[in-house]
Design a protein around this motif. Structure first.
Motif, PDB file in Angstrom:
ATOM      1  N   VAL A  88       0.839  -1.202   0.000  1.00  9.77           N
ATOM      2  CA  VAL A  88       0.000   0.000   0.000  1.00  9.77           C
ATOM      3  C   VAL A  88       0.872   1.250   0.000  1.00  9.77           C
ATOM      4  O   VAL A  88       0.633   2.191  -0.761  1.00  9.77           O
ATOM      5  CB  VAL A  88      -0.959  -0.004   1.206  1.00  9.77           C
ATOM      6  CG1 VAL A  88      -1.686   1.329   1.321  1.00  9.77           C
ATOM      7  CG2 VAL A  88      -1.966  -1.141   1.081  1.00  9.77           C
ATOM      8  N   ARG A  89       1.913   1.253   0.862  1.00 14.45           N
ATOM      9  CA  ARG A  89       2.813   2.410   0.902  1.00 14.45           C
ATOM     10  C   ARG A  89       3.558   2.587  -0.419  1.00 14.45           C
ATOM     11  O   ARG A  89       3.779   3.716  -0.868  1.00 14.45           O
ATOM     12  CB  ARG A  89       3.805   2.255   2.057  1.00 14.45           C
ATOM     13  CG  ARG A  89       3.212   2.544   3.422  1.00 14.45           C
ATOM     14  CD  ARG A  89       4.298   2.818   4.448  1.00 14.45           C
ATOM     15  NE  ARG A  89       5.172   1.669   4.593  1.00 14.45           N
ATOM     16  CZ  ARG A  89       4.986   0.683   5.483  1.00 14.45           C
ATOM     17  NH1 ARG A  89       3.946   0.740   6.313  1.00 14.45           N
ATOM     18  NH2 ARG A  89       5.823  -0.321   5.569  1.00 14.45           N
ATOM     19  N   ASP A  93       3.305   6.054  -2.486  1.00 11.87           N
ATOM     20  CA  ASP A  93       4.494   6.843  -2.806  1.00 11.87           C
ATOM     21  C   ASP A  93       4.536   7.192  -4.288  1.00 11.87           C
ATOM     22  O   ASP A  93       4.825   8.337  -4.666  1.00 11.87           O
ATOM     23  CB  ASP A  93       5.762   6.075  -2.420  1.00 11.87           C
ATOM     24  CG  ASP A  93       5.929   5.941  -0.911  1.00 11.87           C
ATOM     25  OD1 ASP A  93       5.216   6.657  -0.174  1.00 11.87           O
ATOM     26  OD2 ASP A  93       6.755   5.124  -0.476  1.00 11.87           O
ATOM     27  N   ARG A  94       4.236   6.244  -5.130  1.00  8.98           N
ATOM     28  CA  ARG A  94       4.349   6.467  -6.566  1.00  8.98           C
ATOM     29  C   ARG A  94       3.176   7.272  -7.126  1.00  8.98           C
ATOM     30  O   ARG A  94       3.354   8.095  -8.020  1.00  8.98           O
ATOM     31  CB  ARG A  94       4.504   5.124  -7.287  1.00  8.98           C
ATOM     32  CG  ARG A  94       5.942   4.643  -7.232  1.00  8.98           C
ATOM     33  CD  ARG A  94       6.110   3.154  -6.974  1.00  8.98           C
ATOM     34  NE  ARG A  94       7.544   2.881  -6.712  1.00  8.98           N
ATOM     35  CZ  ARG A  94       8.103   2.990  -5.502  1.00  8.98           C
ATOM     36  NH1 ARG A  94       7.379   3.378  -4.454  1.00  8.98           N
ATOM     37  NH2 ARG A  94       9.394   2.743  -5.345  1.00  8.98           N
ATOM     38  N   VAL A  95       2.002   7.057  -6.579  1.00  8.62           N
ATOM     39  CA  VAL A  95       0.857   7.875  -7.012  1.00  8.62           C
ATOM     40  C   VAL A  95       1.076   9.322  -6.584  1.00  8.62           C
ATOM     41  O   VAL A  95       0.841  10.256  -7.369  1.00  8.62           O
ATOM     42  CB  VAL A  95      -0.457   7.324  -6.412  1.00  8.62           C
ATOM     43  CG1 VAL A  95      -1.600   8.297  -6.647  1.00  8.62           C
ATOM     44  CG2 VAL A  95      -0.791   5.977  -7.034  1.00  8.62           C
ATOM     45  N   LEU A 154      -6.115  13.359  -2.646  1.00 13.15           N
ATOM     46  CA  LEU A 154      -5.395  12.091  -2.518  1.00 13.15           C
ATOM     47  C   LEU A 154      -5.397  11.631  -1.065  1.00 13.15           C
ATOM     48  O   LEU A 154      -5.708  10.468  -0.773  1.00 13.15           O
ATOM     49  CB  LEU A 154      -3.964  12.265  -3.026  1.00 13.15           C
ATOM     50  CG  LEU A 154      -2.989  11.115  -2.712  1.00 13.15           C
ATOM     51  CD1 LEU A 154      -3.424   9.841  -3.406  1.00 13.15           C
ATOM     52  CD2 LEU A 154      -1.571  11.491  -3.119  1.00 13.15           C
ATOM     53  N   ALA A 155      -5.071  12.533  -0.151  1.00 15.14           N
ATOM     54  CA  ALA A 155      -5.069  12.188   1.272  1.00 15.14           C
ATOM     55  C   ALA A 155      -6.459  11.765   1.729  1.00 15.14           C
ATOM     56  O   ALA A 155      -6.626  10.782   2.474  1.00 15.14           O
ATOM     57  CB  ALA A 155      -4.577  13.374   2.096  1.00 15.14           C
ATOM     58  N   GLY A 156      -7.488  12.500   1.278  1.00 13.08           N
ATOM     59  CA  GLY A 156      -8.856  12.165   1.657  1.00 13.08           C
ATOM     60  C   GLY A 156      -9.294  10.821   1.135  1.00 13.08           C
ATOM     61  O   GLY A 156     -10.008  10.071   1.819  1.00 13.08           O
ATOM     62  N   ALA A 157      -8.869  10.480  -0.084  1.00 15.46           N
ATOM     63  CA  ALA A 157      -9.227   9.177  -0.648  1.00 15.46           C
ATOM     64  C   ALA A 157      -8.611   8.047   0.172  1.00 15.46           C
ATOM     65  O   ALA A 157      -9.243   7.005   0.395  1.00 15.46           O
ATOM     66  CB  ALA A 157      -8.756   9.101  -2.101  1.00 15.46           C
ATOM     67  N   LYS A 226       7.529   9.386  -4.981  1.00 15.66           N
ATOM     68  CA  LYS A 226       8.504   8.861  -5.938  1.00 15.66           C
ATOM     69  C   LYS A 226       7.835   8.830  -7.309  1.00 15.66           C
ATOM     70  O   LYS A 226       6.682   8.409  -7.427  1.00 15.66           O
ATOM     71  CB  LYS A 226       8.955   7.451  -5.545  1.00 15.66           C
ATOM     72  CG  LYS A 226       9.714   7.382  -4.234  1.00 15.66           C
ATOM     73  CD  LYS A 226      10.118   5.953  -3.914  1.00 15.66           C
ATOM     74  CE  LYS A 226      10.945   5.880  -2.637  1.00 15.66           C
ATOM     75  NZ  LYS A 226      10.200   6.325  -1.450  1.00 15.66           N
ATOM     76  N   VAL A 227       8.546   9.262  -8.319  1.00 18.23           N
ATOM     77  CA  VAL A 227       7.990   9.312  -9.678  1.00 18.23           C
ATOM     78  C   VAL A 227       8.343   8.020 -10.405  1.00 18.23           C
ATOM     79  O   VAL A 227       9.524   7.715 -10.611  1.00 18.23           O
ATOM     80  CB  VAL A 227       8.522  10.530 -10.453  1.00 18.23           C
ATOM     81  CG1 VAL A 227       7.935  10.562 -11.862  1.00 18.23           C
ATOM     82  CG2 VAL A 227       8.206  11.815  -9.713  1.00 18.23           C
ATOM     83  N   ASP A 228       7.318   7.245 -10.756  1.00 19.44           N
ATOM     84  CA  ASP A 228       7.523   5.993 -11.496  1.00 19.44           C
ATOM     85  C   ASP A 228       6.283   5.745 -12.353  1.00 19.44           C
ATOM     86  O   ASP A 228       5.315   5.138 -11.907  1.00 19.44           O
ATOM     87  CB  ASP A 228       7.753   4.832 -10.531  1.00 19.44           C
ATOM     88  CG  ASP A 228       8.040   3.519 -11.259  1.00 19.44           C
ATOM     89  OD1 ASP A 228       8.072   3.528 -12.504  1.00 19.44           O
ATOM     90  OD2 ASP A 228       8.230   2.488 -10.579  1.00 19.44           O
ATOM     91  N   TRP A 229       6.350   6.238 -13.592  1.00 22.00           N
ATOM     92  CA  TRP A 229       5.191   6.131 -14.477  1.00 22.00           C
ATOM     93  C   TRP A 229       4.944   4.695 -14.951  1.00 22.00           C
ATOM     94  O   TRP A 229       3.888   4.404 -15.497  1.00 22.00           O
ATOM     95  CB  TRP A 229       5.367   7.050 -15.684  1.00 22.00           C
ATOM     96  CG  TRP A 229       5.362   8.505 -15.322  1.00 22.00           C
ATOM     97  CD1 TRP A 229       6.428   9.337 -15.204  1.00 22.00           C
ATOM     98  CD2 TRP A 229       4.220   9.305 -15.006  1.00 22.00           C
ATOM     99  NE1 TRP A 229       6.048  10.595 -14.831  1.00 22.00           N
ATOM    100  CE2 TRP A 229       4.680  10.615 -14.711  1.00 22.00           C
ATOM    101  CE3 TRP A 229       2.844   9.050 -14.940  1.00 22.00           C
ATOM    102  CZ2 TRP A 229       3.822  11.646 -14.354  1.00 22.00           C
ATOM    103  CZ3 TRP A 229       1.987  10.083 -14.586  1.00 22.00           C
ATOM    104  CH2 TRP A 229       2.478  11.350 -14.294  1.00 22.00           C
ATOM    105  N   ARG A 230       5.921   3.810 -14.749  1.00 15.87           N
ATOM    106  CA  ARG A 230       5.769   2.426 -15.208  1.00 15.87           C
ATOM    107  C   ARG A 230       5.247   1.504 -14.111  1.00 15.87           C
ATOM    108  O   ARG A 230       5.019   0.320 -14.368  1.00 15.87           O
ATOM    109  CB  ARG A 230       7.114   1.905 -15.710  1.00 15.87           C
ATOM    110  CG  ARG A 230       7.625   2.646 -16.945  1.00 15.87           C
ATOM    111  CD  ARG A 230       8.933   2.053 -17.424  1.00 15.87           C
ATOM    112  NE  ARG A 230       9.434   2.744 -18.600  1.00 15.87           N
ATOM    113  CZ  ARG A 230      10.565   2.449 -19.226  1.00 15.87           C
ATOM    114  NH1 ARG A 230      11.323   1.452 -18.759  1.00 15.87           N
ATOM    115  NH2 ARG A 230      10.950   3.129 -20.291  1.00 15.87           N
ATOM    116  N   ASP A 231       5.073   2.032 -12.918  1.00 14.99           N
ATOM    117  CA  ASP A 231       4.544   1.207 -11.827  1.00 14.99           C
ATOM    118  C   ASP A 231       3.183   0.651 -12.204  1.00 14.99           C
ATOM    119  O   ASP A 231       2.327   1.350 -12.766  1.00 14.99           O
ATOM    120  CB  ASP A 231       4.437   2.050 -10.550  1.00 14.99           C
ATOM    121  CG  ASP A 231       3.890   1.250  -9.392  1.00 14.99           C
ATOM    122  OD1 ASP A 231       4.646   0.456  -8.808  1.00 14.99           O
ATOM    123  OD2 ASP A 231       2.683   1.419  -9.085  1.00 14.99           O
TER     124      ASP A 231
END
Length: 529
Positions: A88-89, A93-95, A154-157, A226-231
């Motif tokens: 989940v973490r 992080d990536r989102v 995002l935090a609320g979701a 963290k930026v990871d568009w391929r996640d």
């Protein structure tokens, strides 16, 4: 229930909590509008502020709260249900990283291109030496609010997915409080004073985001972006968002079309629709959205756990709850349309003709109120299963139906009764029934929803008979009392308030007693899934 997972909070309690917080936000929103009208009125600076504030708000509804939540919550709930806390973490992080980078880029682009945005959203300001430059300046101040409120979303979701509904539901209250304070306390120190509101919007964005972060930290889910568009999770969310964004756009186009058509009708039509729409949206915003907010993460977890029986039972509960609220609300608005509008709006420049015309369109909107509210709780049945395409297809059908119904309903009412605006409201209501009906049919035919699957609350036939009995008694009391009290026109504001409170209180009391006499008990509404 998997070991180690806390029991889910009761749906009724969670819905009531979200509804109360939403009601508080709506009341403060009304107070904010009153304060803004008092301090900035309708002058050039007010026009510029409302345009500048509308742009990030419009994009927020389009990309953040609507499409993003519909795509993100089901994926997050699946990670929570079948994965570990570390997974989940990892997703969070990536989102957070990808969303944050996108929002920073969009904000920088908007700040640089503020003159273009001002010309696009308010072309009438282009040759205004006051409003256009002021709008450009305030866009540059307010647009970063989109970045802040989207991260707040995002935090609320995340909090909603973990059944922490109170904090996200309360957060919008902070915006209204900050703007009221900016208008009353800070405005005298700015030149022009309206700039205080623009800075208030930006400050509210920071405050709303910072308010939620400690609660994420307590859950151990404060993201480290963290930026990871391929996640894989990011890719899935993006794929789900694409049709959801289109679906939100369809509804915006529908509203735009109604406004365009209303502009061709007699003077006052747009205002009459605005007043009636504001009232019809109150039960929708407070109750239906509260129920939808609560059931989406619950349905998402049930789908991830491959529990179709509980999934269907949750949908069944939500539909019953909507009908318990929507039917009496719709009937009460139809019976009391004119007294309510007289009490709230018939002062100053608002004439009796305006009230009467608004009451007709309010009654037309009330016809579709149940359908509007059902849409809000049926759509999560698709989003929770990560199906965002079907609601979009249905939305397009509803939009096209609305266009055809506009022609069918507006023309005869306009030419024979000069009530074209009522035709627009009626067409919107009928299209809502088409939308809700298609959503229900898709869930039923797909075996996702089986009516009456929850034996603890009784059969649907008995439930509808109970509803019929309670609503008939309520309508009879409302009709008699409103007629007994006589004309409301000659009364002042305070007597109107007292009369309206008396009538509504009596109607609510009779409705609740009638439900109890018919056999509806609180335990039937406290179902836990």
């Amino acid at each position: 229930m998997p070991p180690g997972k806390p029991p889910a909070a009761g749906l009724l309690r969670s819905t009531a909590l979200v509804g109360m917080m939403t009601m508080l936000s709506r009341v403060l929103g009304l107070a904010r509008d009153v304060v803004l009208a008092r301090f900035i009125g309708a002058e050039a600076g007010a026009d510029a502020f409302f345009v500048a504030f509308k742009i990030p708000n419009f994009l927020r509804r389009l990309f953040a709260e609507g499409a993003f939540a519909q795509a993100f919550v089901p994926v997050l709930s699946e990670y929570r249900e079948v994965g570990s806390q570390a997974a989940v973490r990892h997703l969070l992080d990536r989102v957070a990283g990808c969303l944050g980078v996108s929002l920073v880029a969009l904000t920088l682009l908007a700040v640089v291109g503020a003159p273009v945005l001002a010309a696009l959203f308010a072309p009438g300001f282009l040759h205004d030496a006051v409003r256009y430059p002021l709008t450009v300046e305030m866009i540059r101040i307010t647009f970063p609010y989109l970045m802040l409120i989207s991260m707040t979303g995002l935090a609320g979701a995340v909090l909603n997915s973990y059944d922490r509904f109170a904090i996200p539901a309360f957060t919008p209250v902070l915006l209204n409080v900050v703007l009221i304070a900016a208008a009353m306390l800070a405005a005298p120190y700015f030149d022009p004073p309206v700039l205080a509101l623009a800075w208030g919007v930006l400050a509210a964005g920071f405050i709303q985001l910072l308010f939620q972060l400690p609660f994420l930290w307590r859950l151990g889910l404060l993201p480290a972006p963290k930026v990871d568009w391929r996640d894989e999770g990011v890719v899935r969310i993006l794929r789900l968002m694409a049709p959801a964004i289109f679906g939100v756009s369809v509804s915006q186009i529908n509203l735009l079309l109604d406004t365009v058509l209303a502009s061709f009708l007699p003077t006052g039509s747009v205002s009459w629709l605005y007043y009636s729409d504001r009232l019809s949206e109150l039960p929708l915003g407070v109750f239906a959205i509260a129920i939808a907010t609560v059931i989406l993460p619950r349905l998402s977890r049930q789908h991830a756990a491959e529990d179709p029986t509980q999934f269907s039972a949750t949908l069944d509960w939500s539909i019953r709850m909507v009908l318990l609220i929507a039917l009496p609300a719709a009937l009460a608005l139809m019976v009391l349309a004119e007294p309510i509008l007289l009490t709230l709006f018939q002062y100053g420049k608002t004439s009796l003709l305006d009230i009467r015309m608004s009451s007709y369109s309010l009654q037309a909107y009330s016809i579709g109120l149940t359908a509007f509210m059902l849409i809000k709780v049926l759509a999560p049945g698709y989003y929770a299963r990560q199906d965002t395409k079907t609601p979009v297809r249905i939305g397009i059908i509803a939009m096209l139906s609305n266009m055809v119904l506009n022609v069918i309903c507006v023309a005869p009412l306009y030419f024979y009764f000069n009530l074209g605006h009522v035709g627009l409201a009626l067409a919107t209501s009928l299209a809502a029934f088409i939308n809700a009906g298609l959503l229900w049919r898709g869930l039923y035919r797909g075996g996702v929803y089986q009516p009456g699957c929850n034996a603890a609350v009784g059969s649907w036939r008995l439930f509808m008979l109970q509803m019929l009995f309670a609503n008939l008694l309520m309508v009879a009391v409302l009709w008699w009392l409103s007629a007994y009290l006589g004309s409301w026109v000659a009364l002042g504001w305070w007597p109107r308030i007292l009369n309206l409170a008396l009538v509504c209180g009596a109607g609510l009391g009779v409705y609740l007693v009638a439900l109890a006499l018919a056999g509806v008990r609180l335990r039937h509404l406290r179902a836990r899934f």
